[in-house]
Motif scaffolding. Structure first.
Motif, mmCIF file in Angstrom:
data_model
loop_
_atom_site.group_PDB
_atom_site.id
_atom_site.type_symbol
_atom_site.label_atom_id
_atom_site.label_comp_id
_atom_site.label_asym_id
_atom_site.label_seq_id
_atom_site.Cartn_x
_atom_site.Cartn_y
_atom_site.Cartn_z
ATOM 1 N N LYS A 101 0.744 -1.198 0.125
ATOM 2 C CA LYS A 101 0.106 0.050 -0.003
ATOM 3 C C LYS A 101 0.829 1.374 -0.014
ATOM 4 C CE LYS A 101 -3.714 -1.945 2.523
ATOM 5 N NZ LYS A 101 -4.584 -1.829 3.657
ATOM 6 N N ARG A 102 0.335 2.262 -0.859
ATOM 7 C CA ARG A 102 1.328 3.311 -0.897
ATOM 8 C C ARG A 102 1.150 4.299 0.455
ATOM 9 N NH1 ARG A 102 1.199 6.833 -6.243
ATOM 10 N NH2 ARG A 102 2.404 5.078 -6.944
ATOM 11 N N GLN A 103 2.153 4.729 1.052
ATOM 12 C CA GLN A 103 2.181 5.398 2.280
ATOM 13 C C GLN A 103 2.107 6.743 2.131
ATOM 14 O OE1 GLN A 103 5.787 3.809 4.428
ATOM 15 N NE2 GLN A 103 5.758 2.454 2.891
ATOM 16 N N SER A 104 1.908 7.606 3.098
ATOM 17 C CA SER A 104 1.770 8.932 2.977
ATOM 18 C C SER A 104 2.793 9.609 2.881
ATOM 19 C CB SER A 104 1.084 9.602 4.267
ATOM 20 O OG SER A 104 2.095 9.603 5.481
ATOM 21 N N ALA A 105 3.179 10.661 2.083
ATOM 22 C CA ALA A 105 4.204 11.369 1.787
ATOM 23 C C ALA A 105 4.760 11.899 2.926
ATOM 24 C CB ALA A 105 3.839 12.618 0.808
ATOM 25 N N LEU A 106 4.089 12.470 3.873
ATOM 26 C CA LEU A 106 4.775 13.055 5.251
ATOM 27 C C LEU A 106 5.619 11.822 5.906
ATOM 28 C CD1 LEU A 106 5.525 15.159 7.034
ATOM 29 C CD2 LEU A 106 2.924 14.731 8.187
ATOM 30 N N ARG A 107 4.869 10.616 5.955
ATOM 31 C CA ARG A 107 5.482 9.525 6.625
ATOM 32 C C ARG A 107 6.797 9.122 5.937
ATOM 33 N NH1 ARG A 107 6.833 7.547 11.327
ATOM 34 N NH2 ARG A 107 6.822 5.041 11.199
ATOM 35 N N ILE A 108 6.965 8.928 4.531
ATOM 36 C CA ILE A 108 7.846 8.681 4.028
ATOM 37 C C ILE A 108 8.926 9.761 4.131
ATOM 38 C CG2 ILE A 108 8.985 8.589 1.742
ATOM 39 C CD1 ILE A 108 6.110 7.450 0.664
ATOM 40 N N ALA A 109 8.646 10.957 4.140
ATOM 41 C CA ALA A 109 9.723 12.174 4.340
ATOM 42 C C ALA A 109 10.346 12.038 5.861
ATOM 43 C CB ALA A 109 9.020 13.542 3.940
#
Length: 204
Positions: A101-109
């Motif tokens: 599942k694609r994660q949120s941009a904020l979480r990845i950053a």
């Protein structure tokens, strides 16, 4: 002040595969180009505290304080081991899979930023890297360090974007083979664990 020698040195340093590059590659292969962009951004922003520490002289404090260095290093080791587990376990944040599942941009950053923030050697590294390229005028040392640091961060972001882009382009070929996916996940986990072991034996 921003000499060709500095640019070449910075590019060579940024191109060298490290934890941030590995993280960006994993996100590019696992979730595509968009996720790789946020991974690259997070890793780049994670450099900022270390550049600030080097500019303000706090890196010397970290280097001379065995306890503080050990605390940050231990957190960094534990975090790298956590990433290794995330790459290995089914459904983990760094697992390469068509079902991920694609994660949120904020979480990845955030995750990318922590990779660099929790590496205590970076502050000392910048304290050694930047001063040789200063003009030698004490009145402008801070502004010059800031400028050189900004250029270094810009180069980091661009290079990491390229790594992430090529990983994202390879994604469709990688996902076509379950064997390749399995060994890539094991490989990423093994490399993160090896980086954790290397950081564990670092000394201030």
């Amino acid at each position: 002040m921003i000499s060709m020698q500095f640019l070449i040195t910075a590019i060579v340093v940024v191109l060298a595969p490290g934890t941030g590059v590995l993280y960006t590659l994993a996100l590019g292969l696992g979730q595509g180009a968009r996720s790789a962009v946020w991974a690259a951004l997070g890793c780049t922003l994670g450099i900022l505290p270390h550049l600030a520490a080097a500019t303000l002289g706090l890196a010397a404090v970290l280097h001379s304080s065995a306890l503080l260095f050990q605390v940050v290093k231990t957190l960094g080791v534990l975090y790298l081991l956590y990433l290794a587990w995330q790459a290995l376990r089914s459904g983990g944040a760094l697992t390469i899979s068509s079902q991920t599942k694609r994660q949120s941009a904020l979480r990845i950053a955030q995750r990318g930023a922590l990779i660099n923030i929790l590496n205590p050697k970076l502050s000392v590294f910048f304290l050694a890297l930047l001063p040789p390229f200063l003009s030698g005028d004490p009145a402008h040392a801070t502004s010059e360090m800031t400028l050189l640091g900004a250029v270094f961060m810009g180069l980091t972001f661009v290079v990491f974007l390229l790594y992430g882009y090529f990983a994202a382009q390879a994604r469709q070929f990688v996902l076509g083979s379950e064997t390749v996916v399995k060994w890539l996940n094991r490989g990423f986990a093994g490399i993160f664990a090896a980086l954790a072991a290397r950081l564990a034996i670092e000394r201030a």
